[in-house]
Design a protein around this motif. Structure first.
Motif, PDB file in Angstrom:
ATOM      1  N   ALA A  63       0.829  -1.210   0.000  1.00 26.73           N
ATOM      2  CA  ALA A  63       0.000   0.000   0.000  1.00 26.73           C
ATOM      3  C   ALA A  63       0.862   1.257   0.000  1.00 26.73           C
ATOM      4  CB  ALA A  63      -0.937  -0.004   1.208  1.00 26.73           C
ATOM      5  N   LEU A  64       1.924   1.268   0.793  1.00 27.14           N
ATOM      6  CA  LEU A  64       2.789   2.449   0.857  1.00 27.14           C
ATOM      7  C   LEU A  64       3.593   2.627  -0.429  1.00 27.14           C
ATOM      8  CD1 LEU A  64       4.168   2.247   4.516  1.00 27.14           C
ATOM      9  CD2 LEU A  64       2.467   3.836   3.606  1.00 27.14           C
ATOM     10  N   ALA A  65       3.897   1.512  -1.089  1.00 29.91           N
ATOM     11  CA  ALA A  65       4.738   1.582  -2.287  1.00 29.91           C
ATOM     12  C   ALA A  65       3.974   1.964  -3.549  1.00 29.91           C
ATOM     13  CB  ALA A  65       5.435   0.233  -2.501  1.00 29.91           C
ATOM     14  N   ILE A  66       2.642   1.942  -3.491  1.00 24.22           N
ATOM     15  CA  ILE A  66       1.835   2.179  -4.703  1.00 24.22           C
ATOM     16  C   ILE A  66       2.211   3.457  -5.438  1.00 24.22           C
ATOM     17  CG2 ILE A  66      -0.505   2.835  -5.431  1.00 24.22           C
ATOM     18  CD1 ILE A  66      -1.565   0.546  -3.765  1.00 24.22           C
ATOM     19  N   PRO A  67       2.341   4.627  -4.769  1.00 25.38           N
ATOM     20  CA  PRO A  67       2.660   5.840  -5.532  1.00 25.38           C
ATOM     21  C   PRO A  67       3.982   5.762  -6.297  1.00 25.38           C
ATOM     22  CG  PRO A  67       1.855   6.406  -3.346  1.00 25.38           C
ATOM     23  CD  PRO A  67       2.096   4.923  -3.346  1.00 25.38           C
ATOM     24  N   ALA A  68       4.924   4.939  -5.812  1.00 24.76           N
ATOM     25  CA  ALA A  68       6.226   4.841  -6.462  1.00 24.76           C
ATOM     26  C   ALA A  68       6.249   3.814  -7.592  1.00 24.76           C
ATOM     27  CB  ALA A  68       7.296   4.478  -5.431  1.00 24.76           C
ATOM     28  N   MET A  69       5.283   2.896  -7.593  1.00 22.77           N
ATOM     29  CA  MET A  69       5.343   1.789  -8.547  1.00 22.77           C
ATOM     30  C   MET A  69       5.295   2.225 -10.013  1.00 22.77           C
ATOM     31  SD  MET A  69       3.038  -1.148  -6.715  1.00 22.77           S
ATOM     32  CE  MET A  69       3.416  -1.746  -5.058  1.00 22.77           C
ATOM     33  N   PRO A  70       4.380   3.132 -10.409  1.00 25.11           N
ATOM     34  CA  PRO A  70       4.332   3.480 -11.840  1.00 25.11           C
ATOM     35  C   PRO A  70       5.658   3.993 -12.381  1.00 25.11           C
ATOM     36  CG  PRO A  70       2.373   4.292 -10.715  1.00 25.11           C
ATOM     37  CD  PRO A  70       3.309   3.822  -9.652  1.00 25.11           C
ATOM     38  N   PHE A  71       6.419   4.677 -11.555  1.00 20.15           N
ATOM     39  CA  PHE A  71       7.694   5.242 -12.006  1.00 20.15           C
ATOM     40  C   PHE A  71       8.798   4.191 -11.970  1.00 20.15           C
ATOM     41  CE2 PHE A  71       5.071   8.410  -9.875  1.00 20.15           C
ATOM     42  CZ  PHE A  71       4.831   9.277 -10.936  1.00 20.15           C
ATOM     43  N   THR A  72       8.670   3.234 -11.034  1.00 18.91           N
ATOM     44  CA  THR A  72       9.670   2.177 -10.907  1.00 18.91           C
ATOM     45  C   THR A  72       9.704   1.289 -12.153  1.00 18.91           C
ATOM     46  OG1 THR A  72       9.320   2.164  -8.513  1.00 18.91           O
ATOM     47  CG2 THR A  72      10.415   0.245  -9.458  1.00 18.91           C
ATOM     48  N   TRP A  73       8.544   1.138 -12.815  1.00 18.33           N
ATOM     49  CA  TRP A  73       8.461   0.250 -13.958  1.00 18.33           C
ATOM     50  C   TRP A  73       9.001   0.849 -15.253  1.00 18.33           C
ATOM     51  CZ3 TRP A  73       8.192  -4.547 -13.100  1.00 18.33           C
ATOM     52  CH2 TRP A  73       7.368  -5.104 -12.135  1.00 18.33           C
ATOM     53  N   ARG A  74       9.361   2.111 -15.250  1.00 19.69           N
ATOM     54  CA  ARG A  74       9.778   2.761 -16.501  1.00 19.69           C
ATOM     55  C   ARG A  74      11.273   2.576 -16.764  1.00 19.69           C
ATOM     56  NH1 ARG A  74       5.416   3.267 -19.231  1.00 19.69           N
ATOM     57  NH2 ARG A  74       6.126   5.097 -20.405  1.00 19.69           N
ATOM     58  N   GLY A  75      11.632   2.349 -18.028  1.00 15.13           N
ATOM     59  CA  GLY A  75      13.026   2.312 -18.444  1.00 15.13           C
ATOM     60  C   GLY A  75      13.834   1.170 -17.868  1.00 15.13           C
ATOM     61  N   LEU A  76      13.248  -0.042 -17.800  1.00 12.25           N
ATOM     62  CA  LEU A  76      13.992  -1.195 -17.325  1.00 12.25           C
ATOM     63  C   LEU A  76      15.103  -1.554 -18.317  1.00 12.25           C
ATOM     64  CD1 LEU A  76      10.993  -3.442 -16.189  1.00 12.25           C
ATOM     65  CD2 LEU A  76      12.351  -1.888 -14.777  1.00 12.25           C
ATOM     66  N   GLU A  77      16.088  -2.253 -17.823  1.00 12.78           N
ATOM     67  CA  GLU A  77      17.216  -2.636 -18.677  1.00 12.78           C
ATOM     68  C   GLU A  77      16.747  -3.559 -19.800  1.00 12.78           C
ATOM     69  OE1 GLU A  77      21.643  -4.739 -18.320  1.00 12.78           O
ATOM     70  OE2 GLU A  77      20.265  -4.723 -16.613  1.00 12.78           O
ATOM     71  N   ASN A  78      17.135  -3.249 -21.027  1.00 14.52           N
ATOM     72  CA  ASN A  78      16.756  -4.046 -22.187  1.00 14.52           C
ATOM     73  C   ASN A  78      17.969  -4.812 -22.694  1.00 14.52           C
ATOM     74  OD1 ASN A  78      15.896  -5.095 -24.632  1.00 14.52           O
ATOM     75  ND2 ASN A  78      14.756  -3.268 -25.221  1.00 14.52           N
ATOM     76  N   ARG A  79      17.903  -6.131 -22.587  1.00 15.82           N
ATOM     77  CA  ARG A  79      18.996  -6.979 -23.063  1.00 15.82           C
ATOM     78  C   ARG A  79      18.635  -7.545 -24.435  1.00 15.82           C
ATOM     79  NH1 ARG A  79      22.538  -9.027 -18.646  1.00 15.82           N
ATOM     80  NH2 ARG A  79      22.196  -7.569 -16.924  1.00 15.82           N
ATOM     81  N   ASP A  80      18.279  -6.616 -25.326  1.00 13.29           N
ATOM     82  CA  ASP A  80      17.883  -6.970 -26.698  1.00 13.29           C
ATOM     83  C   ASP A  80      16.719  -7.955 -26.720  1.00 13.29           C
ATOM     84  OD1 ASP A  80      19.735  -5.271 -27.793  1.00 13.29           O
ATOM     85  OD2 ASP A  80      21.280  -6.813 -27.994  1.00 13.29           O
ATOM     86  N   TYR A  81      15.715  -7.681 -25.881  1.00 10.09           N
ATOM     87  CA  TYR A  81      14.536  -8.526 -25.845  1.00 10.09           C
ATOM     88  C   TYR A  81      13.686  -8.311 -27.098  1.00 10.09           C
ATOM     89  CZ  TYR A  81      15.727  -8.786 -20.856  1.00 10.09           C
ATOM     90  OH  TYR A  81      16.368  -8.968 -19.663  1.00 10.09           O
ATOM     91  N   ASP A  82      13.116  -9.393 -27.597  1.00  8.96           N
ATOM     92  CA  ASP A  82      12.189  -9.321 -28.724  1.00  8.96           C
ATOM     93  C   ASP A  82      10.749  -9.147 -28.251  1.00  8.96           C
ATOM     94  OD1 ASP A  82      13.989  -9.977 -31.090  1.00  8.96           O
ATOM     95  OD2 ASP A  82      14.391 -11.684 -29.766  1.00  8.96           O
ATOM     96  N   PHE A  83      10.444  -9.694 -27.071  1.00  9.11           N
ATOM     97  CA  PHE A  83       9.076  -9.577 -26.564  1.00  9.11           C
ATOM     98  C   PHE A  83       9.093  -9.526 -25.035  1.00  9.11           C
ATOM     99  CE2 PHE A  83       9.840 -14.096 -26.280  1.00  9.11           C
ATOM    100  CZ  PHE A  83       9.096 -14.532 -25.190  1.00  9.11           C
ATOM    101  N   ALA A  84       8.062  -8.887 -24.489  1.00  9.82           N
ATOM    102  CA  ALA A  84       7.838  -8.852 -23.044  1.00  9.82           C
ATOM    103  C   ALA A  84       6.445  -9.400 -22.778  1.00  9.82           C
ATOM    104  CB  ALA A  84       7.958  -7.432 -22.505  1.00  9.82           C
ATOM    105  N   LEU A  85       6.345 -10.378 -21.898  1.00 10.71           N
ATOM    106  CA  LEU A  85       5.071 -10.959 -21.490  1.00 10.71           C
ATOM    107  C   LEU A  85       4.857 -10.569 -20.034  1.00 10.71           C
ATOM    108  CD1 LEU A  85       2.592 -12.717 -21.951  1.00 10.71           C
ATOM    109  CD2 LEU A  85       4.026 -14.738 -21.505  1.00 10.71           C
TER     110      LEU A  85
END
Length: 378
Positions: A63-85
């Motif tokens: 519950a406390l982490a909710i406000p931070a979650m949308p920003f945490t998910w942005r710009g993750l490291e991309n190791r030349d992935y073709d797809f994300a599930l």
């Protein structure tokens, strides 16, 4: 093809984790991202990467982490992935990856749009003051992220309709995987119990109605006890969670025998399904894996007429739907449950694990690993 799996957080049990298990089986070479991993031994062969939140005091404090979650998910490291599930029931569908050499395709399997934000009436955690203050902003950004070009699948028609209302996007329905072949493959699960479990099962009052799930408020296991009292029949409540103390107090004060079983094994749970007069599932649930398990075991069911379970349980064939969203209506169904034939239904076939693998592979266009069906020997 190089792939990455994304999940909110990894717990030791839960319906969303069962879906993630099958994603891992479909794509065993894919990396896995999550906010934090509380079951580090669950995927021993996978590379599991935790977010920055895992290294802060917000780890595990959902519950406390909710406000931070949308920003945490942005710009993750991309190791030349073709797809994300992506497996999403909060904000995992916000996940984006830094630009790689390949064009990344994004597939989002939605358990539900965030209940905290979109349906607080179904989850009391959304009624807290911080959640109410943050919800208008979070709804805006949530809808925006959902419009960024992903392909969506919902775990039920009920959730697919909710996705349209919340995000304004369409989704195809892919029902979650349920191990129905294994469950239905054993005629009598009492034969798979330990001696201690057999003695425990024999000691339970008979007949009894069964409530089983996590012990949290929105699962409404207190309704099972109240309805059993009104119907004048014993109850067994199985599971674990923060509501256990309150449920035990209710059990002690009840006018009918009520037993609380802490974390039964799979074999014990399946035996309980088979021994119960009916399995009672009161919540307005997105899908409801446990009712399908109970169906595969041969149980009669009593479920809410609203929500995903109303899609899986055929009225008058697999069980009864209670109306008015009241526990008193459950009591009426208990008294009328003998109107449902006890012959095992085949309505569970369309929820099998093999079917799920095939539908995920078709949806993503990425061939899944060969599915090996394991059936319990007779």
């Amino acid at each position: 093809m190089a792939g990455v799996l994304v999940h909110e957080w990894i717990e030791r049990s839960g319906g969303a984790e069962k879906v993630l298990d099958e994603f891992v089986h479909c794509y065993p070479d894919a990396d896995l991202y999550c906010l934090w991993n509380d079951a580090p031994d669950r995927y021993p062969a996978a590379i599991v990467r935790e977010s920055v939140l895992a290294r802060t005091p917000l780890r595990g404090r959902k519950a406390l982490a909710i406000p931070a979650m949308p920003f945490t998910w942005r710009g993750l490291e991309n190791r030349d992935y073709d797809f994300a599930l992506i497996s999403s029931h909060l904000f995992a569908h916000h996940a984006t990856f830094a630009r790689g050499s390949a064009e990344l395709r994004k597939f989002v399997y939605v358990h539900t749009p965030a209940r905290y934000v979109w349906n607080p009436e179904l989850d009391e955690r959304g009624n807290s003051l911080p959640a109410r203050l943050a919800s208008p902003f979070l709804r805006g950004i949530d809808r925006k992220r959902a419009s960024e070009g992903a392909s969506f699948a919902a775990n039920s028609e009920f959730v697919s309709s909710r996705i349209v209302r919340a995000w304004g996007v369409q989704s195809k329905v892919i029902y979650p995987p349920v191990d129905v072949v294994r469950i239905a493959g054993v005629d009598d699960w009492r034969s798979r119990l330990t001696q201690e479990e057999s003695q425990l099962l024999s000691s339970l009052p008979s007949p009894f109605v069964l409530g089983a799930s996590r012990f949290i408020p929105y699962k409404r296991l207190d309704w099972v006890i109240k309805a059993a009292e009104k119907a004048g029949i014993a109850a067994v409540v199985a599971g674990s969670g923060p509501e256990e103390k309150r449920l035990r107090a209710m059990a002690s004060a009840a006018s009918v025998p009520v037993r609380i079983l802490h974390r039964p094994s799979d074999s014990m749970l399946f035996a309980l399904y088979q021994q119960a007069l009916a399995y009672v599932f009161p919540p307005i649930e997105d899908f409801g894996i446990m009712p399908v398990e109970a169906m595969a075991a041969g149980a009669r069911l009593i479920t809410n007429s609203v929500g995903g379970a109303s899609e899986t349980v055929v009225q008058g064939v697999d069980g009864l739907h209670f109306h008015d969203d009241r526990w008193e209506s459950i009591a009426e169904c208990i008294l009328n449950i003998d109107s449902v034939n006890t012959t095992r239904s085949n309505n569970y076939d369309k929820y099998s694990v093999g079917r799920f693998h095939a539908e995920i592979s078709t949806w993503t266009g990425v061939e899944a690993a060969t599915y090996v069906n394991s059936v319990e020997p007779q």
